[in-house]
Design a protein around this motif. Structure first.
Motif, short mmCIF file in Angstrom:
data_model
loop_
_atom_site.label_atom_id
_atom_site.label_comp_id
_atom_site.label_asym_id
_atom_site.label_seq_id
_atom_site.Cartn_x
_atom_site.Cartn_y
_atom_site.Cartn_z
N ILE A 187 -6.24 0.17 5.92
CA ILE A 187 -5.86 0.08 4.51
C ILE A 187 -4.59 0.90 4.31
O ILE A 187 -4.20 1.70 5.16
N CYS A 188 -3.97 0.72 3.15
CA CYS A 188 -2.68 1.35 2.87
C CYS A 188 -2.72 2.88 3.03
O CYS A 188 -1.78 3.48 3.55
N TYR A 189 -3.78 3.51 2.62
CA TYR A 189 -3.89 4.97 2.70
C TYR A 189 -3.77 5.44 4.15
O TYR A 189 -3.25 6.52 4.43
N SER A 221 5.27 -12.58 -3.69
CA SER A 221 4.06 -13.16 -4.27
C SER A 221 3.74 -14.46 -3.56
O SER A 221 4.54 -14.98 -2.78
N GLY A 222 2.55 -14.98 -3.82
CA GLY A 222 2.12 -16.21 -3.17
C GLY A 222 1.60 -15.95 -1.78
O GLY A 222 1.37 -14.81 -1.37
N LEU A 223 1.42 -17.02 -1.04
CA LEU A 223 0.90 -16.93 0.32
C LEU A 223 1.96 -16.36 1.24
O LEU A 223 3.08 -16.86 1.30
N PHE A 224 1.62 -15.31 1.95
CA PHE A 224 2.55 -14.67 2.87
C PHE A 224 2.16 -15.02 4.29
O PHE A 224 1.01 -14.87 4.68
N THR A 227 -0.81 -6.34 -2.62
CA THR A 227 -1.12 -7.14 -3.78
C THR A 227 0.15 -7.82 -4.31
O THR A 227 1.26 -7.32 -4.12
N ALA A 228 -0.02 -8.93 -4.99
CA ALA A 228 1.11 -9.60 -5.64
C ALA A 228 1.20 -9.22 -7.11
O ALA A 228 1.94 -9.84 -7.87
N ALA A 229 0.45 -8.20 -7.53
CA ALA A 229 0.47 -7.76 -8.93
C ALA A 229 1.90 -7.43 -9.36
O ALA A 229 2.69 -6.91 -8.56
N PRO A 230 2.25 -7.73 -10.60
CA PRO A 230 3.62 -7.51 -11.06
C PRO A 230 4.07 -6.03 -11.00
O PRO A 230 5.25 -5.76 -10.89
N ASP A 231 3.13 -5.10 -11.05
CA ASP A 231 3.50 -3.68 -11.01
C ASP A 231 3.31 -3.06 -9.63
O ASP A 231 3.14 -1.86 -9.49
N ARG A 232 3.37 -3.89 -8.58
CA ARG A 232 3.21 -3.38 -7.21
C ARG A 232 4.38 -2.47 -6.85
O ARG A 232 5.48 -2.62 -7.37
N TYR A 233 4.13 -1.53 -5.95
CA TYR A 233 5.17 -0.60 -5.51
C TYR A 233 6.13 -1.25 -4.54
O TYR A 233 7.30 -0.89 -4.49
N ILE A 290 -4.22 -3.90 4.77
CA ILE A 290 -4.60 -4.50 3.50
C ILE A 290 -4.34 -3.45 2.41
O ILE A 290 -4.76 -2.30 2.54
N ALA A 291 -3.65 -3.87 1.34
CA ALA A 291 -3.25 -2.88 0.34
C ALA A 291 -3.33 -3.42 -1.08
O ALA A 291 -3.15 -4.61 -1.32
N HIS A 292 -3.56 -2.50 -1.99
CA HIS A 292 -3.38 -2.77 -3.42
C HIS A 292 -2.60 -1.58 -3.95
O HIS A 292 -3.14 -0.65 -4.55
N MET A 293 -1.31 -1.59 -3.67
CA MET A 293 -0.43 -0.50 -4.08
C MET A 293 0.30 -0.94 -5.34
O MET A 293 1.38 -1.54 -5.26
#
Length: 131
Positions: free
Chosen positions: A9-11, A94-97, A70-76, A33-36
């Motif tokens: 994970i990202c950490y 964003s989208g499929l990578f 993550t593809a969230a708009p506020d991702r780092y 795998i990350a949700h940054m």
């Protein structure tokens, strides 16, 4: 395709022993795998540091690395891939990578030797119980 993938994970990017353990277990590639995303207490730092850590982890173990954020708009930072030399080869906001990872053995033999040397040093530093 016969790849052994070490999952993190990202950490984990901050801890060299995680990557050493995955390499010692025979990982041919690393997947992170990350949700940054969200409020950044130190704006811009993670955006600059995380891709650098990805490249460093790939290079120090001569192991391709895929960072799936993550593809969230506020991702780092965006998702990305680094080859066994630590060079960024692909990124996606964003989208499929998808990224085509080159096996270490397809590069100059020096990279295979780098991995072997790094593993020997790590195992010697951590005694007989290192995997």
């Amino acid at each position: 395709a016969g790849w052994r993938v070490g999952l993190a994970i990202c950490y984990d990017l901050r801890f060299p022993d995680v990557w050493a353990t995955l390499a010692a277990a025979g990982a041919d590639a690393f997947a992170v795998i990350a949700h940054m995303a969200g409020p950044d207490p130190d704006p811009g730092t993670k955006r600059a540091v995380i891709p650098g850590l990805c490249g460093a982890r790939a290079a120090e173990w001569a192991t391709p690395l895929l960072f799936a954020n993550t593809a969230a708009p506020d991702r780092y930072c965006d998702s990305g891939a680094w080859d066994a030399r630590g060079l960024a080869i692909s990124q996606c906001a964003s989208g499929l990578f998808s990224a085509e990872l080159t096996p270490r053995d397809a590069l100059d033999p020096w990279y295979r030797g780098l991995r072997v040397t790094a593993l020997l040093r790590w195992k010697n530093a951590h005694g007989q119980n290192a995997r």
